[in-house]
Scaffold this motif. Structure first.
Motif, PDB file in Angstrom:
ATOM      1  N   LEU A   1      16.708   2.100  -2.977  1.00  0.00           N
ATOM      2  CA  LEU A   1      15.877   3.166  -3.535  1.00  0.00           C
ATOM      3  C   LEU A   1      16.736   4.426  -3.598  1.00  0.00           C
ATOM      4  O   LEU A   1      17.319   4.845  -2.600  1.00  0.00           O
ATOM      5  CB  LEU A   1      14.656   3.383  -2.644  1.00  0.00           C
ATOM      6  N   LEU A   2      16.843   5.007  -4.794  1.00  0.00           N
ATOM      7  CA  LEU A   2      17.739   6.133  -5.021  1.00  0.00           C
ATOM      8  C   LEU A   2      16.972   7.389  -5.407  1.00  0.00           C
ATOM      9  O   LEU A   2      15.887   7.324  -5.974  1.00  0.00           O
ATOM     10  CB  LEU A   2      18.734   5.800  -6.138  1.00  0.00           C
TER      11      LEU A   2
ATOM     12  N   ALA B   1      12.269   8.346 -10.873  1.00  0.00           N
ATOM     13  CA  ALA B   1      11.072   7.890 -11.576  1.00  0.00           C
ATOM     14  C   ALA B   1      11.147   6.443 -12.066  1.00  0.00           C
ATOM     15  O   ALA B   1      10.129   5.819 -12.248  1.00  0.00           O
ATOM     16  CB  ALA B   1      10.791   8.804 -12.758  1.00  0.00           C
ATOM     17  N   ASN B   2      12.317   5.885 -12.267  1.00  0.00           N
ATOM     18  CA  ASN B   2      12.430   4.553 -12.868  1.00  0.00           C
ATOM     19  C   ASN B   2      12.448   3.418 -11.852  1.00  0.00           C
ATOM     20  O   ASN B   2      12.939   2.343 -12.145  1.00  0.00           O
ATOM     21  CB  ASN B   2      13.683   4.486 -13.742  1.00  0.00           C
ATOM     22  N   GLN B   3      11.915   3.632 -10.652  1.00  0.00           N
ATOM     23  CA  GLN B   3      11.933   2.629  -9.594  1.00  0.00           C
ATOM     24  C   GLN B   3      10.509   2.325  -9.135  1.00  0.00           C
ATOM     25  O   GLN B   3       9.653   3.187  -9.177  1.00  0.00           O
ATOM     26  CB  GLN B   3      12.755   3.142  -8.406  1.00  0.00           C
ATOM     27  N   ASN B   4      10.288   1.114  -8.678  1.00  0.00           N
ATOM     28  CA  ASN B   4       8.981   0.701  -8.179  1.00  0.00           C
ATOM     29  C   ASN B   4       8.884   1.039  -6.692  1.00  0.00           C
ATOM     30  O   ASN B   4       9.172   0.217  -5.834  1.00  0.00           O
ATOM     31  CB  ASN B   4       8.785  -0.800  -8.406  1.00  0.00           C
ATOM     32  N   VAL B   5       8.474   2.269  -6.392  1.00  0.00           N
ATOM     33  CA  VAL B   5       8.431   2.715  -4.997  1.00  0.00           C
ATOM     34  C   VAL B   5       7.369   1.971  -4.196  1.00  0.00           C
ATOM     35  O   VAL B   5       7.457   1.915  -2.975  1.00  0.00           O
ATOM     36  CB  VAL B   5       8.203   4.235  -4.888  1.00  0.00           C
ATOM     37  N   TYR B   6       6.391   1.404  -4.852  1.00  0.00           N
ATOM     38  CA  TYR B   6       5.315   0.731  -4.129  1.00  0.00           C
ATOM     39  C   TYR B   6       5.725  -0.647  -3.636  1.00  0.00           C
ATOM     40  O   TYR B   6       5.028  -1.250  -2.834  1.00  0.00           O
ATOM     41  CB  TYR B   6       4.050   0.687  -4.990  1.00  0.00           C
ATOM     42  N   SER B   7       6.875  -1.144  -4.074  1.00  0.00           N
ATOM     43  CA  SER B   7       7.410  -2.391  -3.511  1.00  0.00           C
ATOM     44  C   SER B   7       8.522  -2.093  -2.503  1.00  0.00           C
ATOM     45  O   SER B   7       9.111  -3.011  -1.950  1.00  0.00           O
ATOM     46  CB  SER B   7       7.943  -3.289  -4.630  1.00  0.00           C
TER      47      SER B   7
ATOM     48  N   ASP C   1       0.838  -1.198   0.000  1.00  0.00           N
ATOM     49  CA  ASP C   1       0.000   0.000   0.000  1.00  0.00           C
ATOM     50  C   ASP C   1       0.871   1.246   0.000  1.00  0.00           C
ATOM     51  O   ASP C   1       1.979   1.244   0.513  1.00  0.00           O
ATOM     52  CB  ASP C   1      -0.889   0.041   1.249  1.00  0.00           C
ATOM     53  N   GLU C   2       0.326   2.323  -0.584  1.00  0.00           N
ATOM     54  CA  GLU C   2       1.049   3.590  -0.556  1.00  0.00           C
ATOM     55  C   GLU C   2       1.240   4.059   0.880  1.00  0.00           C
ATOM     56  O   GLU C   2       2.176   4.774   1.177  1.00  0.00           O
ATOM     57  CB  GLU C   2       0.267   4.655  -1.328  1.00  0.00           C
ATOM     58  N   LYS C   3       0.345   3.666   1.783  1.00  0.00           N
ATOM     59  CA  LYS C   3       0.392   4.129   3.163  1.00  0.00           C
ATOM     60  C   LYS C   3       1.610   3.595   3.900  1.00  0.00           C
ATOM     61  O   LYS C   3       1.986   4.122   4.921  1.00  0.00           O
ATOM     62  CB  LYS C   3      -0.887   3.709   3.883  1.00  0.00           C
ATOM     63  N   ASP C   4       2.240   2.524   3.394  1.00  0.00           N
ATOM     64  CA  ASP C   4       3.409   1.960   4.047  1.00  0.00           C
ATOM     65  C   ASP C   4       4.622   2.879   3.925  1.00  0.00           C
ATOM     66  O   ASP C   4       5.493   2.850   4.766  1.00  0.00           O
ATOM     67  CB  ASP C   4       3.757   0.601   3.442  1.00  0.00           C
ATOM     68  N   LEU C   5       4.670   3.667   2.871  1.00  0.00           N
ATOM     69  CA  LEU C   5       5.799   4.564   2.641  1.00  0.00           C
ATOM     70  C   LEU C   5       5.421   5.996   2.994  1.00  0.00           C
ATOM     71  O   LEU C   5       4.336   6.455   2.657  1.00  0.00           O
ATOM     72  CB  LEU C   5       6.195   4.553   1.167  1.00  0.00           C
TER      73      LEU C   5
ATOM     74  N   GLU D   1      11.903  -3.828  -4.925  1.00  0.00           N
ATOM     75  CA  GLU D   1      12.043  -5.047  -5.709  1.00  0.00           C
ATOM     76  C   GLU D   1      12.188  -4.703  -7.183  1.00  0.00           C
ATOM     77  O   GLU D   1      11.352  -4.016  -7.744  1.00  0.00           O
ATOM     78  CB  GLU D   1      10.821  -5.947  -5.528  1.00  0.00           C
ATOM     79  N   TYR D   2      13.264  -5.202  -7.773  1.00  0.00           N
ATOM     80  CA  TYR D   2      13.472  -5.066  -9.209  1.00  0.00           C
ATOM     81  C   TYR D   2      13.197  -6.428  -9.835  1.00  0.00           C
ATOM     82  O   TYR D   2      13.802  -7.424  -9.456  1.00  0.00           O
ATOM     83  CB  TYR D   2      14.904  -4.621  -9.522  1.00  0.00           C
ATOM     84  N   HIS D   3      12.250  -6.464 -10.773  1.00  0.00           N
ATOM     85  CA  HIS D   3      11.882  -7.708 -11.442  1.00  0.00           C
ATOM     86  C   HIS D   3      12.628  -7.775 -12.772  1.00  0.00           C
ATOM     87  O   HIS D   3      12.211  -7.191 -13.758  1.00  0.00           O
ATOM     88  CB  HIS D   3      10.370  -7.778 -11.661  1.00  0.00           C
ATOM     89  N   GLY D   4      13.741  -8.475 -12.770  1.00  0.00           N
ATOM     90  CA  GLY D   4      14.549  -8.633 -13.977  1.00  0.00           C
ATOM     91  C   GLY D   4      14.059  -9.794 -14.824  1.00  0.00           C
ATOM     92  O   GLY D   4      13.112 -10.485 -14.466  1.00  0.00           O
ATOM     93  N   PRO D   5      14.717 -10.039 -15.951  1.00  0.00           N
ATOM     94  CA  PRO D   5      14.289 -11.114 -16.836  1.00  0.00           C
ATOM     95  C   PRO D   5      14.514 -12.505 -16.248  1.00  0.00           C
ATOM     96  O   PRO D   5      13.852 -13.456 -16.648  1.00  0.00           O
ATOM     97  CB  PRO D   5      15.137 -10.912 -18.092  1.00  0.00           C
ATOM     98  N   VAL D   6      15.419 -12.629 -15.279  1.00  0.00           N
ATOM     99  CA  VAL D   6      15.728 -13.938 -14.722  1.00  0.00           C
ATOM    100  C   VAL D   6      15.295 -14.064 -13.269  1.00  0.00           C
ATOM    101  O   VAL D   6      14.784 -15.089 -12.855  1.00  0.00           O
ATOM    102  CB  VAL D   6      17.248 -14.224 -14.841  1.00  0.00           C
TER     103      VAL D   6
END
Length: 100
Positions: free
Chosen positions: A77-78, A47-53, A33-37, A65-70
């Protein structure tokens, strides 16, 4: 007998495909949830990061969490200028509300 065994194997594979994939730490890949952060963390993140994870780790900084191809892996978080976003325990990094 061989045909029955083959059907059983195929059915087990189909059922396994329906299971929820596990992410890092054995948790299902569901966005938090957005409320966690804190809002300040969301605003500081690039902008290129999944802040909701993203979540606060024992080192005092936020990781996402970065979901790569493998595989799925945790990355720090930067901010736009490459600084890590940390809570009050993370010394020497950008702290939400106290950014310089």
């Amino acid at each position: 007998m061989r045909k029955q065994f083959s059907v059983t194997i195929v059915m087990l594979q189909l059922l396994g495909a329906c299971a929820a994939p596990l992410g890092v730490g054995g948790k299902a890949n569901a966005p938090s949830d957005e409320k966690d952060l804190p809002e300040a963390v969301i605003q500081l993140a690039a902008a290129n990061q999944n802040v909701y994870s993203a979540r606060l780790q024992p080192d005092g900084c936020y990781w996402y969490e970065y979901h790569g191809p493998v595989e799925t892996t945790l990355l720090p978080l930067l901010t736009d200028d490459g600084k890590r976003i940390c809570g009050e325990a993370g010394a020497g990094e950008t702290t939400p509300g106290y950014a310089t």
